[in-house]
Scaffold this active site. Structure first.
Site, short mmCIF file in Angstrom:
data_model
loop_
_atom_site.label_atom_id
_atom_site.label_comp_id
_atom_site.label_asym_id
_atom_site.label_seq_id
_atom_site.Cartn_x
_atom_site.Cartn_y
_atom_site.Cartn_z
N GLN A 166 -4.75 -1.78 9.38
CA GLN A 166 -4.60 -3.10 8.75
C GLN A 166 -5.23 -4.17 9.65
OE1 GLN A 166 -3.20 -3.66 5.62
NE2 GLN A 166 -4.06 -5.70 5.95
N LYS A 224 0.84 -1.21 0.00
CA LYS A 224 0.00 0.00 0.00
C LYS A 224 0.88 1.26 0.00
CE LYS A 224 -3.80 -2.51 2.00
NZ LYS A 224 -4.48 -3.03 3.19
N ASP A 254 -11.23 2.37 3.62
CA ASP A 254 -11.57 0.95 3.45
C ASP A 254 -13.07 0.76 3.25
OD1 ASP A 254 -9.43 -0.78 3.32
OD2 ASP A 254 -9.18 -0.92 5.49
#
Ligand code: NDP
Length: 284
Positions: free
Chosen positions: A98, A54, A121
């Site tokens: 994460q 990422k 997200d």
């Protein structure tokens, strides 16, 4: 005729290119790059790989990124405090924690603490709710990537039967809602579905998000269907396969995603798009 292979790598590259151009425009207009904060707790090797890719993608798109690494035994309150600080940090437009998190930390609490406008997200209940009612929102990356791949096949979803196998909150349910929003007739299947092969055989568009290697066989596929294989299953040290028996299905389908190289590359590309989108939205 064998199926067209949907090249997720190429589509992802073009989306990243577009995100990079928009990030450059953002910088010109507002004097700074869009910013993503990535939070990682503990030293899970898979999470580390994802976080590194990422950060690399951000660098390639001229998106500022910063990493916050916390020890596996960090107190939940400390993590929540960090998220709150990032919520009010003006150089940060997107926050990504994460997952998975260690057992002593509530993932729900962490997700609910992220400001919905920075939830790149797309997991915050407000963003999920907006998806349900069809309002603009940050969309979860993998389902948004699946929709982009389907869109680029040129198939008209209106009135088609889309079957989604899997009902997780991160893939199955949101992609079903997105297909519904495009006027497909949607069936969601799961581990208690009776006679799954028969249901799959009625799918004009089949999305497999199960996590079981090559479970969906060629003779479950309707001739001419579009098949999107989300599954990532490691069956040997260097061999990844999807949830669909690729050889069997590609003899019948019109178009199919490979594993790897199909849905996989789309997730990070859509994350880049969400970061830029969140940055512009914050200025409106
Ligand atoms: P989950 O394990 O959260 O969900 C799997 C779903 O499959 C569940 O709804 C489950 O049903 C259903 N299921 C399990 N067994 C069967 C069966 N025999 N028949 C029918 N349905 C079944 O997985 P995720 O949604 O998180 O991920 C699915 C796959 O996609 C995994 O391989 C994952 O690695 C991959 N993935 C890939 C991504 C990417 O490429 N970027 C991103 C995210 C995921 P029930 O609800 O009844 O238990």
């Amino acid at each position: 005729m064998p199926a067209t292979i949907i090249d997720g790598k190429a589509v992802a590259a073009s989306i990243r290119q577009d995100a990079a151009e928009r990030a450059a425009r953002f910088k010109e207009e507002y004097g700074r790059a869009p910013g993503l904060a990535v939070v990682i707790v503990g030293d899970d090797p898979a999470s580390r790989v994802y976080v590194n890719s990422k950060k690399k993608a951000c660098a390639g798109c001229s998106i500022y990124s910063e990493e916050h690494t916390l020890p596996a035994n960090v107190a939940e309150t400390e993590l929540l405090d960090l998220v709150r600080r990032l919520n009010s940090d003006p150089k940060i437009d997107g926050i990504l924690v994460q997952l998975p998190l260690p057992d002593h930390i509530s993932e729900d609490k962490v997700i609910e603490t992220i400001a919905p406008a920075k939830d790149v997200d797309g997991f915050h209940p407000i963003n999920v709710g907006n998806l349900v009612v069809g309002k603009p929102a940050l969309r979860p990356c993998t389902p948004a990537g699946i929709m982009e791949l389907i869109r680029r096949t040129g198939v008209e979803l209106k009135g088609k039967h889309a079957v989604v196998v899997g009902r997780s909150n991160i893939v199955g349910k949101p992609v079903a809602l997105m297909l519904l929003a495009q006027h497909a007739t949607v069936t969601i299947c799961h581990s208690r579905t009776v006679d799954l092969p028969s249901v799959c055989r009625t799918a004009d568009v089949l999305v497999a998000a199960v996590g079981r290697p090559e479970m969906i066989k060629g003779d479950w596929i309707k001739p001419g269907a579009v098949v999107i294989d989300v599954g990532v299953n490691r069956i040997a040290e260097k061999k990844l396969v999807g949830d669909v028996d690729f050889d069997g299905a590609s003899a019948v389908a019109a178009a199919i995603t490979p594993v790897p190289g199909g849905v996989g590359p789309m997730t990070i590309a859509m994350l880049m798009q969400n970061c830029v989108e969140a940055a512009f939205a914050a200025q409106r």
